[in-house]
Motif scaffolding. Structure first.
Motif, PDB file in Angstrom:
ATOM      1  N   LYS A 142      10.505  24.391 -47.125  1.00 11.80           N
ATOM      2  CA  LYS A 142      10.383  25.791 -47.553  1.00 11.80           C
ATOM      3  C   LYS A 142       9.344  26.522 -46.704  1.00 11.80           C
ATOM      4  O   LYS A 142       9.619  27.605 -46.174  1.00 11.80           O
ATOM      5  CB  LYS A 142       9.986  25.878 -49.035  1.00 11.80           C
ATOM      6  N   ASP A 167      13.293  21.696 -54.669  1.00 16.50           N
ATOM      7  CA  ASP A 167      13.959  22.010 -55.940  1.00 16.50           C
ATOM      8  C   ASP A 167      14.658  23.363 -55.831  1.00 16.50           C
ATOM      9  O   ASP A 167      14.543  24.061 -54.817  1.00 16.50           O
ATOM     10  CB  ASP A 167      12.967  21.989 -57.119  1.00 16.50           C
ATOM     11  N   GLN A 183      14.113  26.223 -57.281  1.00 17.11           N
ATOM     12  CA  GLN A 183      13.233  27.392 -57.146  1.00 17.11           C
ATOM     13  C   GLN A 183      12.873  27.638 -55.681  1.00 17.11           C
ATOM     14  O   GLN A 183      12.913  28.776 -55.212  1.00 17.11           O
ATOM     15  CB  GLN A 183      11.961  27.211 -57.977  1.00 17.11           C
ATOM     16  N   GLU A 184      12.534  26.580 -54.953  1.00 13.55           N
ATOM     17  CA  GLU A 184      12.190  26.724 -53.535  1.00 13.55           C
ATOM     18  C   GLU A 184      13.394  27.212 -52.731  1.00 13.55           C
ATOM     19  O   GLU A 184      13.260  28.081 -51.867  1.00 13.55           O
ATOM     20  CB  GLU A 184      11.690  25.390 -52.971  1.00 13.55           C
ATOM     21  N   GLU A 206      15.915  28.979 -53.765  1.00 11.08           N
ATOM     22  CA  GLU A 206      16.176  30.387 -54.079  1.00 11.08           C
ATOM     23  C   GLU A 206      15.202  31.310 -53.356  1.00 11.08           C
ATOM     24  O   GLU A 206      15.586  32.395 -52.914  1.00 11.08           O
ATOM     25  CB  GLU A 206      16.122  30.603 -55.592  1.00 11.08           C
ATOM     26  N   GLU A 207      13.948  30.879 -53.192  1.00 15.68           N
ATOM     27  CA  GLU A 207      12.966  31.666 -52.423  1.00 15.68           C
ATOM     28  C   GLU A 207      13.407  31.809 -50.974  1.00 15.68           C
ATOM     29  O   GLU A 207      13.304  32.881 -50.373  1.00 15.68           O
ATOM     30  CB  GLU A 207      11.595  30.993 -52.462  1.00 15.68           C
ATOM     31  N   GLN A 231      16.418  34.130 -50.721  1.00 17.93           N
ATOM     32  CA  GLN A 231      16.004  35.509 -50.966  1.00 17.93           C
ATOM     33  C   GLN A 231      15.384  36.132 -49.719  1.00 17.93           C
ATOM     34  O   GLN A 231      15.696  37.275 -49.347  1.00 17.93           O
ATOM     35  CB  GLN A 231      14.991  35.552 -52.131  1.00 17.93           C
ATOM     36  N   LYS A 238      22.747  25.707 -53.384  1.00 12.96           N
ATOM     37  CA  LYS A 238      22.148  25.829 -54.730  1.00 12.96           C
ATOM     38  C   LYS A 238      22.755  24.810 -55.691  1.00 12.96           C
ATOM     39  O   LYS A 238      22.048  24.218 -56.509  1.00 12.96           O
ATOM     40  CB  LYS A 238      22.320  27.254 -55.263  1.00 12.96           C
ATOM     41  N   SER A 274      20.477  21.867 -57.349  1.00  9.80           N
ATOM     42  CA  SER A 274      20.382  21.875 -58.817  1.00  9.80           C
ATOM     43  C   SER A 274      20.916  20.559 -59.390  1.00  9.80           C
ATOM     44  O   SER A 274      20.414  20.067 -60.406  1.00  9.80           O
ATOM     45  CB  SER A 274      21.120  23.074 -59.416  1.00  9.80           C
ATOM     46  N   ASP A 331      18.206  18.117 -58.871  1.00 10.88           N
ATOM     47  CA  ASP A 331      17.194  18.385 -59.908  1.00 10.88           C
ATOM     48  C   ASP A 331      17.584  17.731 -61.233  1.00 10.88           C
ATOM     49  O   ASP A 331      16.735  17.161 -61.939  1.00 10.88           O
ATOM     50  CB  ASP A 331      17.022  19.896 -60.121  1.00 10.88           C
TER      51      ASP A 331
END
Length: 325
Positions: free
Chosen positions: A81, A103, A105-106, A108-109, A112, A307, A311, A314
């Motif tokens: 990331k 994970d 969240q990383e 998705e960052e 984005q 994703k 996920s 995860d």
């Protein structure tokens, strides 16, 4: 019109970077322009071996070089990331080695920022670009032997036990799941989609990294039995059991391999593929075309696929109680 030569940079100068650089040299209208390592001497040696124009002793310098069109990130998982964001912020297209990050969240960052900067980003899940793997997915989609009812996929090898190695270092994402378990999981997601439920159990090294992970993905009309292990050498096959036959990707299914087609009478046909590279050339050619077309997302290894993959990883981690923090 002359095809634009893509000038590549590589962040990280380890084993995977070496394989990528070897194949990059076979891809038309591409060149290794820059290599960066935290050790300048290591970068210089790597650069000399693969004819890079420049070598950097830190990653920031490479990200600030205006001549770099694309960067391949080959650092340990826990840095993906950070190094992806570093390059995206400079408008450099990023091909980031799998797993995309630690994970969802990383991930998705990262996605984005790619969208905000209007800059290409793709997870380097090279398997999906390999001709034999695409051939098998096409057969399954066409129901060549009817519906797929069971997948068995494994990946195992036994490295020398070294608690100081990256592979056993939990803090950088070491262990079987992220390193090699990702491949059987990807085979299941690619052929059967997202499971209805997941069962998983694991064994752990003294370092806290997972030594072995056994998984069952349950679907309404199918099942996937998956395994990753750093305790033994396994066949590393992907066997797709269909209603009227079996499609088997032979040893080292995740890399250039052969495919066996076995009908309901037991007749077997071996399909070979004319591989002339390690296999990284296919994803590189695809990525180069995306750059030339001005795309920010692959139509093959999409953001949605990345994703879904992370996920699922995860969820498996949650089942086995594995926390990288």
């Amino acid at each position: 019109m002359e095809t634009k030569t893509i000038r590549w940079g590589i962040i990280g100068a380890g084993k995977i970077a070496t394989k990528f650089a070897k194949d990059l040299s076979t891809v038309p209208n591409s060149k290794l322009y820059a290599i960066a390592s935290r050790n300048l001497e290591k970068a210089k040696i790597f650069g000399q071996e693969f004819n890079a124009d420049v070598a950097y002793g830190n990653y920031e310098e490479l990200s600030l070089d205006p001549n770099v069109d694309a960067v391949y990130i080959a650092t340990p998982h826990s840095f993906h990331k950070e190094h992806t964001l570093l390059c995206l912020n400079q408008g450099i297209a990023v091909l980031c080695e799998k797993p995309f990050a630690m994970d969802l969240q990383e991930v998705e960052e990262m996605i984005q920022l790619s969208k905000e900067k209007n800059t290409l980003l793709m997870e380097a899940m090279w398997t999906i670009f390999l001709p034999h793997f695409r051939y098998v997915l096409d057969l399954i989609e066409q129901k060549h032997y009817g519906d797929l009812v069971k997948l068995e996929a494994d990946f195992g090898f036994k490295p020398e036990y070294d608690e100081t190695s990256r592979l056993l270092d939990k803090s950088v994402g070491g262990g079987s799941l992220l390193d090699i378990g990702i491949y059987p999981i990807f085979a299941a997601l690619s052929s059967l989609g997202k499971p209805d439920s997941i069962e998983a159990r694991a064994e752990f090294f003294a370092t806290g990294a997972d030594a072995e992970c056994n998984m069952i993905f349950n679907y309404s009309n199918a099942i996937a039995i998956l395994k990753s292990t750093l305790k033994e050498e396994t066949k590393t096959e992907a066997i797709f059991h269909c209603e009227e036959g079996i499609i088997k990707i032979n040893t080292k299914f995740h890399q250039p391999s052969t495919v066996s087609l076995i009908d309901s009478n037991g007749n077997e046909e071996l399909k070979t593929f004319d591989y002339k590279t390690i296999g990284y050339s296919y994803e590189t050619e695809h990525f180069n075309q995306l750059i030339r077309k001005g795309k920010i997302e692959s139509d093959v290894m999409t953001f949605e696929k990345s994703k879904e993959l992370i996920s699922t990883l995860d969820m498996v981690r949650k089942r086995i109680g594995l926390d990288y923090k």
